[in-house]
Every structure is written in C-alpha cells, then in structure tokens.
Design an enzyme around this catalytic site. Structure first.
Site, PDB file in Angstrom:
ATOM      1  N   ASN A 140       0.854  -1.197   0.000  1.00 26.83           N
ATOM      2  CA  ASN A 140       0.000   0.000   0.000  1.00 26.83           C
ATOM      3  C   ASN A 140       0.887   1.244   0.000  1.00 26.83           C
ATOM      4  O   ASN A 140       2.107   1.151   0.005  1.00 26.83           O
ATOM      5  CB  ASN A 140      -0.957  -0.026   1.195  1.00 26.83           C
ATOM      6  CG  ASN A 140      -0.203  -0.136   2.501  1.00 26.83           C
ATOM      7  OD1 ASN A 140       0.559   0.750   2.850  1.00 26.83           O
ATOM      8  ND2 ASN A 140      -0.384  -1.236   3.208  1.00 26.83           N
TER       9      ASN A 140
ATOM     10  N   ASP B 135      -4.409  -6.371   5.063  1.00 21.78           N
ATOM     11  CA  ASP B 135      -5.421  -7.269   5.629  1.00 21.78           C
ATOM     12  C   ASP B 135      -5.374  -8.663   4.997  1.00 21.78           C
ATOM     13  O   ASP B 135      -5.827  -9.634   5.588  1.00 21.78           O
ATOM     14  CB  ASP B 135      -6.818  -6.677   5.417  1.00 21.78           C
ATOM     15  CG  ASP B 135      -7.079  -5.534   6.389  1.00 21.78           C
ATOM     16  OD1 ASP B 135      -6.612  -5.625   7.533  1.00 21.78           O
ATOM     17  OD2 ASP B 135      -7.742  -4.553   5.995  1.00 21.78           O
TER      18      ASP B 135
ATOM     19  N   LYS C 293       9.201 -17.139 -10.454  1.00 29.54           N
ATOM     20  CA  LYS C 293       8.501 -15.966 -10.977  1.00 29.54           C
ATOM     21  C   LYS C 293       7.305 -16.413 -11.821  1.00 29.54           C
ATOM     22  O   LYS C 293       7.445 -17.294 -12.679  1.00 29.54           O
ATOM     23  CB  LYS C 293       9.495 -15.169 -11.829  1.00 29.54           C
ATOM     24  CG  LYS C 293       8.937 -13.845 -12.263  1.00 29.54           C
ATOM     25  CD  LYS C 293       9.971 -13.047 -13.035  1.00 29.54           C
ATOM     26  CE  LYS C 293       9.272 -11.896 -13.713  1.00 29.54           C
ATOM     27  NZ  LYS C 293       9.771 -11.606 -15.021  1.00 29.54           N
TER      28      LYS C 293
ATOM     29  N   LYS D 128     -14.292   0.635  14.965  1.00 30.39           N
ATOM     30  CA  LYS D 128     -12.990  -0.046  14.977  1.00 30.39           C
ATOM     31  C   LYS D 128     -12.422  -0.085  16.394  1.00 30.39           C
ATOM     32  O   LYS D 128     -11.926  -1.103  16.851  1.00 30.39           O
ATOM     33  CB  LYS D 128     -12.021   0.723  14.075  1.00 30.39           C
ATOM     34  CG  LYS D 128     -11.542  -0.089  12.904  1.00 30.39           C
ATOM     35  CD  LYS D 128     -10.726   0.736  11.952  1.00 30.39           C
ATOM     36  CE  LYS D 128     -11.322   0.638  10.564  1.00 30.39           C
ATOM     37  NZ  LYS D 128     -10.597   1.425   9.572  1.00 30.39           N
TER      38      LYS D 128
ATOM     39  N   LYS E 102     -11.827  -3.641  18.229  1.00 27.60           N
ATOM     40  CA  LYS E 102     -10.454  -4.086  18.465  1.00 27.60           C
ATOM     41  C   LYS E 102     -10.008  -3.863  19.916  1.00 27.60           C
ATOM     42  O   LYS E 102      -8.855  -4.095  20.253  1.00 27.60           O
ATOM     43  CB  LYS E 102      -9.509  -3.373  17.497  1.00 27.60           C
ATOM     44  CG  LYS E 102      -9.890  -3.598  16.018  1.00 27.60           C
ATOM     45  CD  LYS E 102      -8.766  -3.216  15.092  1.00 27.60           C
ATOM     46  CE  LYS E 102      -9.191  -3.297  13.628  1.00 27.60           C
ATOM     47  NZ  LYS E 102      -8.059  -3.319  12.711  1.00 27.60           N
TER      48      LYS E 102
HETATM   49  N1  CTP Z   1      -4.263  -3.320  11.715  1.00 24.94           N
HETATM   50  C1  CTP Z   1      -3.632  -4.422  12.266  1.00 24.94           C
HETATM   51  N2  CTP Z   1      -3.606  -5.605  11.586  1.00 24.94           N
HETATM   52  C2  CTP Z   1      -4.201  -5.717  10.392  1.00 24.94           C
HETATM   53  C3  CTP Z   1      -4.851  -4.589   9.824  1.00 24.94           C
HETATM   54  C4  CTP Z   1      -4.853  -3.409  10.514  1.00 24.94           C
HETATM   55  O1  CTP Z   1      -3.083  -4.327  13.368  1.00 24.94           O
HETATM   56  N3  CTP Z   1      -4.163  -6.879   9.767  1.00 24.94           N
HETATM   57  C5  CTP Z   1      -4.295  -2.069  12.492  1.00 24.94           C
HETATM   58  C6  CTP Z   1      -3.626  -0.894  11.838  1.00 24.94           C
HETATM   59  O2  CTP Z   1      -2.269  -0.805  12.190  1.00 24.94           O
HETATM   60  C7  CTP Z   1      -4.427   0.265  12.401  1.00 24.94           C
HETATM   61  C8  CTP Z   1      -5.810  -0.313  12.606  1.00 24.94           C
HETATM   62  O3  CTP Z   1      -5.633  -1.717  12.633  1.00 24.94           O
HETATM   63  O4  CTP Z   1      -3.940   0.678  13.664  1.00 24.94           O
HETATM   64  C9  CTP Z   1      -6.848   0.048  11.600  1.00 24.94           C
HETATM   65  O5  CTP Z   1      -6.491  -0.268  10.308  1.00 24.94           O
HETATM   66  P1  CTP Z   1      -7.490  -0.025   9.087  1.00 24.94           P
HETATM   67  O6  CTP Z   1      -6.837  -0.552   7.859  1.00 24.94           O
HETATM   68  O7  CTP Z   1      -7.995   1.363   9.072  1.00 24.94           O
HETATM   69  O8  CTP Z   1      -8.684  -0.921   9.492  1.00 24.94           O
HETATM   70  P2  CTP Z   1      -9.032  -2.401   9.237  1.00 24.94           P
HETATM   71  O9  CTP Z   1      -9.187  -3.038  10.554  1.00 24.94           O
HETATM   72  O10 CTP Z   1      -8.049  -3.049   8.310  1.00 24.94           O
HETATM   73  O11 CTP Z   1     -10.452  -2.275   8.579  1.00 24.94           O
HETATM   74  P3  CTP Z   1     -10.864  -1.809   7.107  1.00 24.94           P
HETATM   75  O12 CTP Z   1      -9.679  -2.055   6.222  1.00 24.94           O
HETATM   76  O13 CTP Z   1     -12.007  -2.692   6.821  1.00 24.94           O
HETATM   77  O14 CTP Z   1     -11.238  -0.362   7.211  1.00 24.94           O
END
Ligand code: CTP
Length: 395
Positions: free
Chosen positions: A209, A278, A288, A337, A341
């Site tokens: 990303n 995620d 490759k 969130k 969490k």
């Molecule tokens: N985070 C994490 N582990 C993951 C994804 C995210 O610890 N696999 C943490 C990020 O570091 C951040 C928080 O969760 O502190 C929120 O991340 P975000 O991407 O905004 O949320 P998601 O939980 O991934 O939800 P979505 O992508 O559906 O918005």
C-alpha cells in the site's frame, strides 16, 4: 515561558527578513535571550541595529570581527544555543547547510551547534519547487533538521504560490514547542509500528500500500525526545530510523505480527500506525509467475489483525492506540474499529482531506478515546500530530 533559553536567530537575505524582527521581538517578550546572526545580504534588507535593539544583544555578521571573549564568536554562540532558527531561510543557506558548507558566520555557526535546528524557508515558488532545493530540504530533514513550511500567497516577486515565510506567530509557537518539550515519557517503553507491509506473490512481486512510514517514524522520534525507550517495528520505508530506537525491520504482516507479539509484553504504550495488509496471497510461487496463462486469479487469505490481537491480550495498565484510515464516515467507522479491536484510543485519518494521509509531511486527525472523548486537530506536521497524540494519551 522561555526564561533562561538561548535562541540563536539566523536571518538571511530574503525580502521577508523584516518579519524576523517580529520573531525576535516575540521571543524576547517570552523571556528568551536572543542572539541574531545576519548574512551580509540580510543586512542590505534590514539594519543590524534594529535587531540589536530588539534582541538587546550585539548582532553577529562578520566571521573576523573582534570577538567579545577569547572564544571565536561562532563557537561561543553555538555552544550556548538551545535552538538555532533560520528565518527567513533562502535557497542558498538551505543548500549550504545540506552540504556542510561553512563560508560565513551563519553557515559556520550552524555546523557547530549541537542543539535542534529549525528552518523557515522563504523564496519564489518556482525556486522552492526546484528539484535541487527539494532534495536539499530532504537531506536536512533526514538529518533531523525541522522545518516550518512556507505558506501560499502573494510573493514579493509578483508570483502567487507557495514560498511565503510562515507567519511569525506560527514560527515562534514551533520554537516554544521544541524548547519546552516535556520528558513525560521517561521510564516508559513505547512500541510503534510504521510503514506498509509487503505480501509476496513470487520472488519478484508483492501486494502493498501507499504508506510512507512518516507518521510512525514521527511518533517514534517524539517518544524518544519525551524520554521513552522506543521499539520501532517497521515495514519497508525510505526513512532513516531515529538513532536511539530499537529497530526491527519486517516485510510481511505475519512477520510484523510475530515481532509485535514478542515485544508487546514489555511495552507500556503500543501505537499501531503501520498500514498492515489485511490479506496476503494464499499461494506463494517459488518461481517468478510467467505470462503464459492468459487471465489469472489471485486468491487472498486473511492476515491476523495485530491490533485486535493486542486488544484481546492487553496487560493491566497497557495503553493500545490504533489508527484508522477512512474515506467516508470517519467518526462512525473509527468508533466501531476502536470498540471491535478493544483499543484505548483511535487516531482517525480522513483520506479525503488534502494534507492528510499517505506520503505527506502533514496530517489531519481526530483522536478518539474509549471513554468517548473526541479531539479534532487541524492540519499539522506529522511531528506535531505525534506530540498531540502523546499529550492526549497522557492527559
Ligand atoms: N491493523 C492491524 N492488523 C491488520 C490490519 C490493521 O493491526 N491486519 C491495524 C492498523 O495498524 C491500524 C488499525 O488496525 O492501527 C486500523 O487499520 P485499518 O486498515 O484502518 O482498518 P481495518 O481493521 O483493516 O479495517 P478496514 O480495512 O475494513 O477499514
């Protein structure tokens, strides 16, 4: 507020040099001892006598003038300085500092100081935009020199654009922030994650990303300045990590998960500012992937949610801070969130706002606590956001 603080104010030859008089005056009113160093060009725009009266100190200009004491003046000024601020800073002084050139009183003193350096650039918008000037600014930022960004507006050269000296009040505020930094995290261990993760498809390709890591690195740096021990767990970035942090480099979300979990217990505060992927490709191809199959389908599987896992296993007194990146319904989604969490705080980023989010040096965030307190912050440098996060947590 600044009683006992020695501020070294460098003034270079920009049209806004007259605004440095206001900076000096505000600093004196706050109780600082101000010593002004002017470049020769600056003296063509403002009389040294003005600074002498405002600062109540002699103004240094000439390297070879008779010093007040036995010590060369650039060294004695550098030794006692708590901060060196250069305002306005021309492209010329920025270039000289970026390359260690010492050919006058100001540039020589700047090499000798051991205190923080703050630069407020002011120049024509095309000069500021010039790739070489930008590279020089980056070199200085990599060396921990701080900047007060130039502002947009009508420039003395007749152009309209970015290049005006920041408002003197804003510059003085930044000086105050740097000089009054608290050591309120002394004895605390802070674990910070930063940057993106990379999820490999084959030996060459990965899914990632746009995270630059700037926010997380700013948090690590500020935590160190405020006295904490810092563990920085970082995905790949182009930023040099702060010297005093324990740095653990990772690539994938799974590696970040392992690194966080094995260090979490010792942390008093954990700040998950990394943009953790995620999902990861379900299959990793040892070779490759060749373009001989026509259309291909990638199957992704879920990565562990590190923040949620930390929330489940929180030890007594531990504070867990998550970030939330949203493009819509910022507050509502971020509160969801936070609850899901089990975090103590969420720092919510609205990606739809200019100046917020990935890659920029600035951010616009709202901090939300588990007890429902909401603090909306204006556009700030990521460094100032990091300070604001700690102020909010500690309060
Ligand atoms: N985070 C994490 N582990 C993951 C994804 C995210 O610890 N696999 C943490 C990020 O570091 C951040 C928080 O969760 O502190 C929120 O991340 P975000 O991407 O905004 O949320 P998601 O939980 O991934 O939800 P979505 O992508 O559906 O918005």
């Amino acid at each position: 507020m600044l009683n006992g603080k020695n501020v070294l104010l460098g003034v270079t030859g920009g049209i806004s040099a007259y605004k440095a008089v206001e900076i000096a005056s505000r600093l004196v009113k706050l109780g600082a001892n101000v010593n002004v160093i002017m470049t020769k060009n600056a003296t063509k725009l403002v009389q040294p006598l003005t600074f002498r009266y405002i600062s109540r100190n002699p103004v240094a200009i000439d390297m070879f003038a008779e010093p007040e004491s036995w010590k060369p003046e650039h060294i004695s000024l550098a030794d006692k300085a708590d901060i060196l601020i250069i305002a306005p800073a021309t492209a010329n002084i920025i270039a000289k500092l970026a390359h260690g050139i010492a050919d006058d009183m100001l540039s020589t003193t700047a090499l000798a100081v051991r205190c923080p350096i703050l630069i407020a650039p002011a120049m024509n918008c095309n000069m500021l935009d010039n790739a070489i000037v930008q590279e020089n600014i980056k070199i200085l930022k990599d060396h921990k020199v701080e900047f007060v960004e130039s502002e947009y507006g009508m420039l003395a050269c007749g152009y309209e654009g970015k290049g005006r000296l920041a408002d003197p009040e804003k510059i003085v505020q930044k000086i105050v922030n740097i000089l009054t930094i608290k050591r309120d995290l002394e004895g605390k261990t802070i674990l910070v994650t930063a940057g993106p993760t990379r999820e490999a498809l084959d030996p060459v390709r990965f899914i990632s990303n746009r995270s630059s890591g700037k926010m997380g690195y700013a948090i690590a740096e500020v935590a160190l300045k405020r006295g904490a021990n810092v563990i920085l767990i970082t995905g790949p970035t182009n930023i040099t990590p702060p010297d005093k942090a324990k740095v653990i480099n990772v690539e994938s979300a799974l590696q970040m998960y392992d690194a966080v979990m094995s260090n979490a217990l010792q942390a008093d505060i954990i700040i998950m500012s990394a943009a953790v992927s995620d999902y990861r490709p379900k299959e990793f191809s040892q070779q490759k992937i060749k373009r001989d199959k026509g259309e291909i389908t990638l199957v992704l599987e879920e990565n562990p949610d590190i923040l949620a896992e930390l929330g489940k296993n929180k030890r007594g007194g531990q504070i867990i801070v998550g970030f939330s990146m949203e493009t819509e319904n910022l507050l509502e989604n971020s509160i969801k969130k936070l609850k899901k969490k089990n975090a103590d705080f969420i720092v919510a980023n609205d990606l739809s706002k200019e100046g917020a989010g990935f890659g920029t040096d600035t951010n616009i965030v709202t901090i939300i606590s588990a007890d429902g307190e909401v603090k909306e912050l204006p556009l700030m440098s990521k460094h100032d956001v990091a300070n604001a996060i700690f102020d909010f947590i500690i309060k």
